[in-house]
Structure formats: C-alpha cells, structure tokens
Design an enzyme around this catalytic site. Sequence first.
Site, short mmCIF file in Angstrom:
data_model
loop_
_atom_site.label_atom_id
_atom_site.label_comp_id
_atom_site.label_asym_id
_atom_site.label_seq_id
_atom_site.Cartn_x
_atom_site.Cartn_y
_atom_site.Cartn_z
N LYS A 73 0.91 -1.25 0.09
CA LYS A 73 0.24 -0.08 0.06
C LYS A 73 0.90 1.07 0.06
O LYS A 73 1.32 1.64 0.99
CB LYS A 73 -0.82 0.06 1.14
CG LYS A 73 -2.28 0.74 1.24
CD LYS A 73 -2.01 2.43 1.03
CE LYS A 73 -1.63 3.02 1.97
NZ LYS A 73 -1.61 4.60 1.61
N GLY A 103 7.05 5.20 7.70
CA GLY A 103 6.11 6.59 7.70
C GLY A 103 6.49 7.30 9.01
O GLY A 103 7.47 7.12 9.64
N GLY A 104 5.58 8.09 9.41
CA GLY A 104 5.78 8.89 10.62
C GLY A 104 5.59 8.12 11.84
O GLY A 104 4.83 7.23 12.01
N THR A 114 1.60 7.62 13.07
CA THR A 114 0.97 6.40 12.25
C THR A 114 1.64 5.19 12.72
O THR A 114 0.93 4.05 12.99
CB THR A 114 1.30 6.85 10.77
OG1 THR A 114 1.10 8.08 10.42
CG2 THR A 114 0.39 5.94 10.03
N GLY A 115 2.95 5.06 12.85
CA GLY A 115 3.78 3.86 13.14
C GLY A 115 3.10 3.40 14.65
O GLY A 115 2.94 2.37 14.83
N GLU A 138 9.89 1.61 10.32
CA GLU A 138 10.94 2.57 10.11
C GLU A 138 10.08 3.93 10.16
O GLU A 138 9.64 4.54 9.46
CB GLU A 138 11.36 2.22 8.56
CG GLU A 138 12.27 1.28 8.32
CD GLU A 138 13.51 1.08 8.93
OE1 GLU A 138 14.01 2.27 9.33
OE2 GLU A 138 14.05 -0.07 9.06
N CYS A 152 14.05 11.10 6.22
CA CYS A 152 13.83 10.58 7.51
C CYS A 152 15.16 10.81 8.18
O CYS A 152 14.99 11.19 9.18
CB CYS A 152 13.62 9.03 7.49
SG CYS A 152 14.21 7.96 6.38
N GLU A 168 10.16 16.45 14.58
CA GLU A 168 10.41 15.97 13.16
C GLU A 168 9.64 17.23 12.12
O GLU A 168 8.51 17.13 12.34
CB GLU A 168 10.25 14.74 12.72
CG GLU A 168 10.76 14.56 11.40
CD GLU A 168 10.36 13.25 10.58
OE1 GLU A 168 9.42 12.74 10.69
OE2 GLU A 168 11.01 12.57 10.36
P1 NAD Z 1 2.51 8.75 7.18
O1 NAD Z 1 2.80 8.10 8.40
O2 NAD Z 1 1.51 10.06 7.14
O3 NAD Z 1 2.22 7.79 5.85
C1 NAD Z 1 2.91 6.78 5.76
C2 NAD Z 1 2.08 5.75 4.98
O4 NAD Z 1 1.13 5.25 6.12
C3 NAD Z 1 1.22 6.23 3.84
O5 NAD Z 1 1.13 4.95 2.92
C4 NAD Z 1 0.02 6.32 4.41
O6 NAD Z 1 -1.29 6.16 3.57
C5 NAD Z 1 -0.05 5.36 5.46
N1 NAD Z 1 -0.93 5.40 6.53
C6 NAD Z 1 -1.41 6.61 7.22
N2 NAD Z 1 -2.49 6.29 8.31
C7 NAD Z 1 -2.50 5.13 8.31
C8 NAD Z 1 -3.16 4.14 9.18
N3 NAD Z 1 -3.96 4.60 10.16
N4 NAD Z 1 -3.05 2.84 9.05
C9 NAD Z 1 -2.34 2.19 7.93
N5 NAD Z 1 -1.69 3.02 7.07
C10 NAD Z 1 -1.70 4.52 7.26
O7 NAD Z 1 3.97 9.60 6.77
P2 NAD Z 1 4.24 10.17 5.44
O8 NAD Z 1 3.97 11.76 5.80
O9 NAD Z 1 3.82 9.47 4.05
O10 NAD Z 1 5.74 9.91 5.35
C11 NAD Z 1 6.86 11.08 6.25
C12 NAD Z 1 7.23 10.17 7.32
O11 NAD Z 1 7.80 8.99 6.98
C13 NAD Z 1 8.28 10.98 7.91
O12 NAD Z 1 7.99 11.07 9.48
C14 NAD Z 1 9.55 10.22 7.79
O13 NAD Z 1 10.54 10.54 8.78
C15 NAD Z 1 9.14 8.86 7.69
N6 NAD Z 1 10.04 8.10 6.91
C16 NAD Z 1 10.77 7.10 7.48
C17 NAD Z 1 12.11 6.49 6.79
C18 NAD Z 1 12.95 5.48 7.43
O14 NAD Z 1 13.70 4.82 6.65
N7 NAD Z 1 13.12 5.56 8.82
C19 NAD Z 1 12.10 6.56 5.42
C20 NAD Z 1 11.15 7.54 4.92
C21 NAD Z 1 10.02 8.30 5.35
#
Ligand code: NAD
Length: 493
Positions: A174, A227-228, A231-232, A249, A283, A383
């Site tokens: 996804k 992701g963030g 959300t994580g 991650e 990130c 962040e």
């Molecule tokens: P985000 O958490 O908003 O979204 C990431 C993904 O999660 C998207 O596909 C989104 O649709 C999905 N998502 C959102 N809510 C969800 C839920 N309730 N259930 C399941 N999936 C859900 O993050 P973003 O804004 O897309 O990306 C930015 C973040 O990602 C930053 O915080 C960044 O630091 C992090 N990031 C980390 C790494 C790493 O390797 N550590 C790499 C890239 C980005």
Amino acid sequence: MTATLFIDGSWVSAASGDSRLIRCPADGREVGEASEAGAEDTHKAIAAAKRAFERRVWADTPAAERGDFLLQVAEQLRERKAEFARAEALDTGKRLVEAELDMDDIIACFTFFGKLADSDPGRLVDAGDPTVISRVVYEPVGVCGMITPWNFPLLQAAWKLAPALAAGNSLVLKPAELTPHTSMLIMDVFDSLGLPDGVANLVTGSGAEAGAPLAEHPDVDMVSFTGGLVTGRKIASAAAQTVKKVALELGGKNPNIVFADADFDAAVDNALNAGFVDSGQVCSAGVRLIVEESIKERFVDELVRRAEAITMGGPFDEAAETGPLISEEHRQKVYDYTQAGIEEGAVLRCGHHFGPEELSSGFFYAPTVLDEVRRGMSVVRQEGFGPVITVETFTTEAEAIATANDTEYGLAGAVWTTDRATAHRVSSRLRHGTVWINDYHPYLPQAEWGGFKQSGVGRELGRHGLDEYREAKHIYENTEPAVTGWFRSPDQS
Ligand code: NAD
C-alpha cells in the site's frame, strides 16, 4: 474506469469505483489517476496473498531461483529506468536527476537481495548427542503487509519487496496515496517476469481506508511500515491485537555535529546536503546542526550565504537544485512548525518563504536556517520533515554527545572532525542507527538501516533486512527413538 489495484494477477478498480487524481507538486499538473481502494479491496488482496502462500508456488521455489527472479527485476529496472524515474519525479516533484539516482539505489537493492536469497540455507546445531540431528532452517513469514511513504516511494518499497520476495513470502503493498505510480510499474515488472498470481498485490488509496486493514487483519502475518511516528504507533498497536511481526521505519531528528577542527568547506557543504536534499523530506535529514561554539558564527554565516543561493525548481528544470514539498498541506505544516520555533525564540537567518512568484503554482518552501535554538523548543524536539536546519552549539565533546542524544528519535547522525580518535569516541556514543564520519547521507544495501529508540523497530537492508522476512525453525530429529520412561506405564508392576 481506472484500474490500478493489482490483485491476484489482474488489474482491477476499487469496489467503490472511486479514484483520485494525482498531481505534480511542482506545478499542479495532472499526472494520472489511481483507484481509491477501501477496506473491501484490501481484504481481497490479503485473501489473494494468503491463497498464493498456501499454494506454496513461490515459497517452495528454490531460493536460488527466487534470487534469479530478483536479478531479472534489477535488469528490467535498468532497461526501464527513464520511464520509472520520470514517473517518480512527476509524483514527488523531485528533480529528475534525483529520481534517477533513486533508481540506481533501487536496482542495487534488488541486486543485493537477489544475490543474498540462497546464501543462508540454515545450519546444523550441535545437540550434544550423536543420535540427534538438529537443524535450524529459515522459512517465509507468510503474508506481509507493506505500507510506504511518499518521499522515496519506490525506494522504500524496494527495501521491503526485495527481501520479502527473496524469502518466499506473499505480499500486499500500500504505497502513499500521493505517489502510487512507480508501485504500479513495479507490479507490471513482476507480472511480466512471471511471478505467480497473488504473490505480489497492490492496493492504492488512503492510509485509513486501504492501509489500516494490513495492520488489523488476522491473515496478515507481518506488517512492515515506513512513515511517521504517530502512524507507526497506530500500526503497532493495531498489529498487537493479532500479535503480528512488526517492522517500523519511522522518523528522525538527526544531529550533524561539527567540531572546530573539521574541514570547514566540506562540513558547510555537507551541512547543506544533510538538511536540504529533497527539501529536507528525508527521514535521516541532518537538520540539527550542533556546531562547536568557537566556529559557530563563521560556520552559520557561510551556511546561510550558501542556503540563500539554492535554486528551487521543478523536476525538469536543469537549473534547479531542489524541488517542492509534497503538498500544500505539508508545506503549511512545515511553515507552522518554523513559525512556532520563531515564536519560541529561534532567530530566523534565512528562508521561511514560498520562493519566487514564477514557482507559485508549486508547493515550494525556501531552505531555512533557525539560529539560537534551545533543546526544549518544539523545532528541536519534533520532526519537521522540511528544509529547516536548527543551530545549537557545544563547548565540550561530552556536551556534543549529550545534545545529539537528547531526542526521542535515533535514526542517523554525523560527526565532523579531523581527529579520528574523537570521531570514533563520539560515533560509539551516539544512540542512532547510522553514524557518518565526515560525510552525510550515503548508505549501502549491504549495511543494515534502521532506528534506535522511537525511530523504529527492526532493520531494513543488509542480512538483517532479509531475516525480518524469515521465521527461524528448529527441526530436532531423533534417529534412535526409544521409550523415555518419564511416565510409568500401567503395564509395569
Ligand atoms: P505517514 O505516516 O503519514 O504515511 C506513511 C504511509 O502510511 C502512507 O502510505 C499512508 O497512507 C499510510 N497510513 C497513514 N495512516 C495510516 C493508518 N492509520 N493505517 C495504515 N496506514 C496508514 O507518513 P508520510 O507523511 O507519508 O511520510 C513521512 C514520514 O515517513 C516521516 O515521518 C519520515 O521520517 C518517515 N520516513 C521514515 C523513513 C525511514 O527509513 N525511517 C523513510 C522515509 C520516511
């Protein structure tokens, strides 16, 4: 009707018939349309992945053949690099040249896991008994849910797809709703190379609707999320209900420590790269500059002079050095975050505006430097995920280390000094998953990537990156079975 969901080997539209227009954040041009999947579609994809796993066509394919498949994927990506890079640049707004560099890294990732696939078939264990054969073998985890962000859409997916396929899993990907195109293209590559139906599935759509079932559904054995932090946490807590394997991650608040004896020009130049590459939407961006007090003024003056000269522009603008932020909403978040820092007492040295008038149809935000910040401020703790570097200072090595570690995150950091002993002492004390010495940003597919503390759980890349997608099983074989006599037999008197 738009059909961008890839389920059980077929391209289908969302059950609701809904779709979403995808626009380039650099100029708002329409670049495509993606089906907007809901929970029902994700459930279908999970069912397809489960059936494929239970058929075991891929899981029982010899590991060497799975590895060959990944090498063929790498080859196809090499041939279709221009097409992929263009799609990534249009979805993210990043410069084409950066999207091309991402493609090189993606190809390297598939190549690495292709070669690793059959390198570790397990091991014999000394059971301390010549009548026993004790083996540890590795098996695929099962159905893997993968949720990825928009900053490096295919790169982040590749870090999951390549090891998961190498290990014999089935999967549902996804991608972020704003950047789906390269995830569609990679499914096309898998399909054209004959990956059995249902092994790799794709659902495009929002996190709350299309993504959440991957963390909740009992038939998903593992969820891997990039992701963030917020959300994580939601994903980890949903996954706990069915005790899935979880790989996270997350974000970072990454220190870039500069000692007074560092190579000045290299350190300034790399401080710009650390914080402003991909407009800071990285990130591991080195957005916490922690510089030795004695050189601070000169260092920051030069950093600001260079930052002000950075040219912003769209993906195909050859003069551009950096691109836009991903969306209007995200730019507003970065703006508010910086504004809050200024209100808390940070001194704005440059940036914090939307760039020249001719870029007003994109979501540009100028490289920004905030001086005189203190550890407790929100701009130092949270962040920002934009091109905003904050400046802190230190006078002793211990203070530099304590400042760098004073964060709930622990993804990456750097130390700049010409004294190797200092470099090694400091790098050994940093509580971050990657440490650069006299450099910033390079990573290798052979080396593990991931976070300490709240930057994540588990590792991607490297050998551990494959292990995340395998279960270890111990098989204990007694070659001379005999009565143990532990429980008395009623036949005994
Ligand atoms: P985000 O958490 O908003 O979204 C990431 C993904 O999660 C998207 O596909 C989104 O649709 C999905 N998502 C959102 N809510 C969800 C839920 N309730 N259930 C399941 N999936 C859900 O993050 P973003 O804004 O897309 O990306 C930015 C973040 O990602 C930053 O915080 C960044 O630091 C992090 N990031 C980390 C790494 C790493 O390797 N550590 C790499 C890239 C980005």
